[in-house]
Write an enzyme that holds these catalytic residues in place. Structure first.
Site, PDB file in Angstrom:
ATOM      1  N   ALA A  75       0.821  -1.226   0.000  1.00 29.18           N
ATOM      2  CA  ALA A  75       0.000   0.000   0.000  1.00 29.18           C
ATOM      3  C   ALA A  75       0.844   1.262   0.000  1.00 29.18           C
ATOM      4  CB  ALA A  75      -0.953  -0.013   1.194  1.00 29.18           C
ATOM      5  N   GLY A 124       3.887   4.074  -3.347  1.00 29.48           N
ATOM      6  CA  GLY A 124       5.226   3.522  -3.145  1.00 29.48           C
ATOM      7  C   GLY A 124       5.292   2.022  -3.407  1.00 29.48           C
ATOM      8  N   GLU A 127       6.118   1.920  -6.886  1.00 28.09           N
ATOM      9  CA  GLU A 127       7.533   2.313  -7.029  1.00 28.09           C
ATOM     10  C   GLU A 127       8.450   1.130  -6.707  1.00 28.09           C
ATOM     11  OE1 GLU A 127       7.157   5.928  -4.480  1.00 28.09           O
ATOM     12  OE2 GLU A 127       7.828   6.974  -6.287  1.00 28.09           O
ATOM     13  N   GLU A 147      -1.128   9.455  -5.098  1.00 27.92           N
ATOM     14  CA  GLU A 147      -0.464  10.563  -4.408  1.00 27.92           C
ATOM     15  C   GLU A 147      -1.231  11.881  -4.569  1.00 27.92           C
ATOM     16  OE1 GLU A 147       1.104   8.085  -5.807  1.00 27.92           O
ATOM     17  OE2 GLU A 147       2.979   7.651  -4.753  1.00 27.92           O
ATOM     18  N   GLY A 155       7.820   9.830  -4.317  1.00 20.72           N
ATOM     19  CA  GLY A 155       9.165  10.132  -3.790  1.00 20.72           C
ATOM     20  C   GLY A 155      10.065   8.919  -3.787  1.00 20.72           C
TER      21      GLY A 155
END
Ligand code: 1HE
Length: 273
Positions: A75, A124, A127, A147, A155
């Site tokens: 998550a 993330g 990512e 986001e 990030g």
């Protein structure tokens, strides 16, 4: 100083709170095990990923499979920790640098990393998944960058890795609108390479890892790191680097037997599936 070449059992015995590690021959099976928090990545979790893949580099491991406990792969950023810590801009910038370091370790650990994905692969979590070399999804998997909706920004490398896979336009759409891609759509846009039944997802990822692990390690190192690095170069430099990598890889001892087998007509052919 000699290279600290870790054995498979060194890696399996590393102590982690958020990751379980076991081995299937020379393939390392890594399980994210913070399912109660949907495998959200807090600071410690990111450090554990960093340390594990740092240890994988140069080790006896020939390929890695990353899977997760629970219904969701990951998550993303631990939003509760982020909220609780009320971080300054400088603090969060440093946190992003740790994410970049950890995910770079994954992408450039030198061996193929295969993800077995399910449920949320978001923020993330996406990512993290895009630092792997091959992504296998089951039908429950979905992919998003929420986001924008959370009032934050990526990030952990998405501006490079997600944008590269799906293109800038699709990534901007994902972030502005919260668009969620299903597994089928994710394959179509290049976010993952395989979509398989839920009960076959992990076994397919493991099978792919074993198949890739049969390639000479130097070839896998060139494939898993070389293509990404070359992608950042202007064409003339890219051609130079490609020739240099091919010069070393294509003349390695380990390729000679395979090339001899082809020349002797004993090697399998590349045929239509
Ligand atoms: C979390 C997190 C989290 C769950 N941080 N704790 N990521 C997101 O925007 C995704 C946020 N999460 C969700 O949308 C949902 O949790 C899920 C769709 C993934 C799963 O839903 P569900 O109904 O199965 O679980 P839940 O009830 O929402 O959550 C279960 C627990 O996990 C709960 O904790 P509990 O102590 O109340 O039981 C949640 O708080 C916890 N949990 N997700 C912290 N993300 C470097 S920048 C990267 C930017 C980003 O990654 S943005 C984050 C995007």
């Amino acid at each position: 100083m000699p290279l600290d070449r870790k054995s498979i059992s060194d890696l399996v015995s590393m102590p982690f709170d958020n990751i379980r590690v076991c081995a299937d021959g020379a393939v390392l099976l890594v399980t994210l095990n913070r399912a109660a928090k949907r495998n959200a990545l807090d600071r410690q979790f990111v450090e554990e990923l960093h340390d594990l893949f740092h240890a994988v580099e140069g080790s006896e491991v020939r390929a890695v499979v990353v899977t997760a406990d629970g219904d969701h792969f990951c998550a993303g950023l631990d939003l509760v920790e982020h909220h609780r810590e009320d971080r300054s801009a400088t603090d969060f910038m440093h946190i992003c640098r740790r994410w970049h370091a950890a995910f770079d370790r994954i992408q450039h650990c030198g061996v193929p990393v295969i993800g077995a994905l399910k449920g949320a692969v978001v923020g993330g979590g996406l990512e993290l998944a895009t630092a792997f070399h091959i992504r296998v999804a089951d039908p429950s998997a979905y992919f998003a960058l929420p986001e924008g909706q959370r009032g934050i920004f990526t990030g952990g490398g998405a501006t490079v890795r997600v944008a590269r896979l799906v293109g800038e336009g699709r990534m901007i759409d994902m972030m502005l609108t919260g668009r969620v891609y299903s597994g089928e759509e994710a394959v179509a846009v290049g976010l993952c390479q395989y979509l398989v039944d839920a009960d076959a997802c992990l076994s397919r990822a493991v099978e792919i890892a074993h198949r890739a692990a049969e390639n000479p390690p130097l070839s896998n190192f060139a494939i898993t790191s070389g293509i990404a690095h070359i992608g950042n170069m202007p064409s003339a430099d890219a051609f130079f680097a490609e020739a240099f990598i091919a010069g070393i890889t294509n003349t390695q001892e380990a390729s000679k037997e395979r090339l001899a087998a082809f020349a002797n007509k004993t090697a399998p052919k590349t045929v239509k599936p």
